[in-house]
Design a protein around this motif. Structure first.
Motif, PDB file in Angstrom:
ATOM      1  N   GLU A 106       0.827  -1.215   0.000  1.00 47.30           N
ATOM      2  CA  GLU A 106       0.000   0.000   0.000  1.00 47.30           C
ATOM      3  C   GLU A 106       0.857   1.259   0.000  1.00 47.30           C
ATOM      4  O   GLU A 106       0.531   2.241  -0.676  1.00 47.30           O
ATOM      5  CB  GLU A 106      -0.941  -0.010   1.209  1.00 47.30           C
ATOM      6  CG  GLU A 106      -2.021  -1.052   1.119  1.00 47.30           C
ATOM      7  CD  GLU A 106      -2.783  -1.228   2.427  1.00 47.30           C
ATOM      8  OE1 GLU A 106      -3.996  -1.498   2.348  1.00 47.30           O
ATOM      9  OE2 GLU A 106      -2.184  -1.082   3.512  1.00 47.30           O
ATOM     10  N   VAL A 107       1.957   1.235   0.739  1.00 49.58           N
ATOM     11  CA  VAL A 107       2.874   2.384   0.750  1.00 49.58           C
ATOM     12  C   VAL A 107       3.463   2.576  -0.646  1.00 49.58           C
ATOM     13  O   VAL A 107       3.557   3.698  -1.145  1.00 49.58           O
ATOM     14  CB  VAL A 107       3.989   2.197   1.805  1.00 49.58           C
ATOM     15  CG1 VAL A 107       5.103   3.209   1.618  1.00 49.58           C
ATOM     16  CG2 VAL A 107       3.416   2.306   3.207  1.00 49.58           C
ATOM     17  N   LYS A 108       3.817   1.483  -1.290  1.00 47.32           N
ATOM     18  CA  LYS A 108       4.375   1.550  -2.644  1.00 47.32           C
ATOM     19  C   LYS A 108       3.359   2.141  -3.616  1.00 47.32           C
ATOM     20  O   LYS A 108       3.692   3.002  -4.435  1.00 47.32           O
ATOM     21  CB  LYS A 108       4.793   0.148  -3.088  1.00 47.32           C
ATOM     22  CG  LYS A 108       5.480   0.096  -4.427  1.00 47.32           C
ATOM     23  CD  LYS A 108       5.895  -1.335  -4.737  1.00 47.32           C
ATOM     24  CE  LYS A 108       6.441  -1.464  -6.127  1.00 47.32           C
ATOM     25  NZ  LYS A 108       6.814  -2.859  -6.439  1.00 47.32           N
ATOM     26  N   SER A 117      13.028  -0.637  -5.273  1.00 49.33           N
ATOM     27  CA  SER A 117      14.179   0.170  -4.855  1.00 49.33           C
ATOM     28  C   SER A 117      13.729   1.566  -4.411  1.00 49.33           C
ATOM     29  O   SER A 117      14.286   2.118  -3.465  1.00 49.33           O
ATOM     30  CB  SER A 117      15.211   0.276  -5.980  1.00 49.33           C
ATOM     31  OG  SER A 117      14.639   0.910  -7.113  1.00 49.33           O
ATOM     32  N   SER A 118      12.722   2.130  -5.065  1.00 48.77           N
ATOM     33  CA  SER A 118      12.201   3.437  -4.653  1.00 48.77           C
ATOM     34  C   SER A 118      11.546   3.334  -3.286  1.00 48.77           C
ATOM     35  O   SER A 118      11.725   4.200  -2.435  1.00 48.77           O
ATOM     36  CB  SER A 118      11.192   3.962  -5.674  1.00 48.77           C
ATOM     37  OG  SER A 118      11.813   4.188  -6.908  1.00 48.77           O
ATOM     38  N   ARG A 121      14.175   3.235  -0.694  1.00 44.87           N
ATOM     39  CA  ARG A 121      14.841   4.525  -0.538  1.00 44.87           C
ATOM     40  C   ARG A 121      14.002   5.490   0.288  1.00 44.87           C
ATOM     41  O   ARG A 121      14.525   6.230   1.123  1.00 44.87           O
ATOM     42  CB  ARG A 121      15.139   5.120  -1.919  1.00 44.87           C
ATOM     43  CG  ARG A 121      15.845   6.466  -1.845  1.00 44.87           C
ATOM     44  CD  ARG A 121      16.329   6.981  -3.202  1.00 44.87           C
ATOM     45  NE  ARG A 121      15.276   7.145  -4.180  1.00 44.87           N
ATOM     46  CZ  ARG A 121      15.141   6.424  -5.294  1.00 44.87           C
ATOM     47  NH1 ARG A 121      15.973   5.452  -5.566  1.00 44.87           N
ATOM     48  NH2 ARG A 121      14.165   6.672  -6.137  1.00 44.87           N
ATOM     49  N   TYR A 122      12.685   5.482   0.087  1.00 50.16           N
ATOM     50  CA  TYR A 122      11.833   6.466   0.735  1.00 50.16           C
ATOM     51  C   TYR A 122      11.260   6.012   2.076  1.00 50.16           C
ATOM     52  O   TYR A 122      10.967   6.839   2.927  1.00 50.16           O
ATOM     53  CB  TYR A 122      10.678   6.868  -0.192  1.00 50.16           C
ATOM     54  CG  TYR A 122      11.145   7.718  -1.335  1.00 50.16           C
ATOM     55  CD1 TYR A 122      11.619   8.997  -1.114  1.00 50.16           C
ATOM     56  CD2 TYR A 122      11.120   7.245  -2.641  1.00 50.16           C
ATOM     57  CE1 TYR A 122      12.058   9.785  -2.156  1.00 50.16           C
ATOM     58  CE2 TYR A 122      11.543   8.030  -3.691  1.00 50.16           C
ATOM     59  CZ  TYR A 122      12.019   9.302  -3.444  1.00 50.16           C
ATOM     60  OH  TYR A 122      12.455  10.073  -4.474  1.00 50.16           O
ATOM     61  N   GLU A 123      11.076   4.734   2.276  1.00 52.58           N
ATOM     62  CA  GLU A 123      10.509   4.261   3.534  1.00 52.58           C
ATOM     63  C   GLU A 123      11.656   4.034   4.511  1.00 52.58           C
ATOM     64  O   GLU A 123      12.417   3.092   4.388  1.00 52.58           O
ATOM     65  CB  GLU A 123       9.712   2.976   3.324  1.00 52.58           C
ATOM     66  CG  GLU A 123       8.862   2.585   4.510  1.00 52.58           C
ATOM     67  CD  GLU A 123       9.645   1.995   5.665  1.00 52.58           C
ATOM     68  OE1 GLU A 123       9.486   2.507   6.777  1.00 52.58           O
ATOM     69  OE2 GLU A 123      10.411   1.058   5.460  1.00 52.58           O
TER      70      GLU A 123
END
Length: 156
Positions: A106-108, A117-118, A121-123
């Motif tokens: 869900e976060v993705k 990979s994104s 990087r962000y979480e």
């Protein structure tokens, strides 16, 4: 705007009707304003909107917004860490995972990331907690109280 089929507000990013696309050339991306912490955000943004539904939500130039953001930090007494607006890109996913509000999938989806990979990087919820710890206890308590009062502000 919410409908009988969906109780949340949504923002259409890069509408095809305006001939816009994202940096990845995507059109009509959806951003659901469904965070349980900010249920009043959609109606609040609707009240702030100056144009029609097919117009940009804000007509603010980045330098002016950046200056206001920096003044707000100063007013709030945030002295130990220099925050930048782009940190919201990291803060949102990290907040959702830290408070167990969304799964990784869900976060993705919310971050509109194609690759894992994104997401990695962000979480970074441990990093967010580390940064929060640099502020004084008084600032941390005020920030927590401010976050809890957002719903009230949205309906003012």
């Amino acid at each position: 705007r919410p409908t009988p089929q969906c109780s949340y507000w949504a923002v259409n990013l890069h509408p095809s009707s305006r001939g816009e696309s994202s940096k990845l050339l995507l059109i009509d991306e959806s951003l659901m304003l469904d965070s349980t912490d900010l249920l009043g955000l959609g109606s609040f943004l609707d009240r702030l909107r100056t144009g029609g539904p097919d117009q940009p939500l804000f007509k603010v130039q980045y330098p002016n917004m950046k200056k206001s953001f920096e003044k707000a930090q100063e007013k709030c007494g945030l002295k130990n860490v220099k925050y930048v607006m782009y940190q919201a890109r990291h803060g949102g996913p990290s907040h959702d995972r830290r408070h167990k509000l969304r799964s990784l999938v869900e976060v993705k989806q919310r971050g509109r990331w194609v690759g894992d990979s994104s997401l990695r990087r962000y979480e970074a919820h441990a990093r967010v907690q580390q940064e929060e710890g640099k502020e004084t206890l008084q600032v941390q308590l005020l920030a927590a109280a401010a976050a809890k009062s957002l719903e009230t502000l949205f309906h003012a």
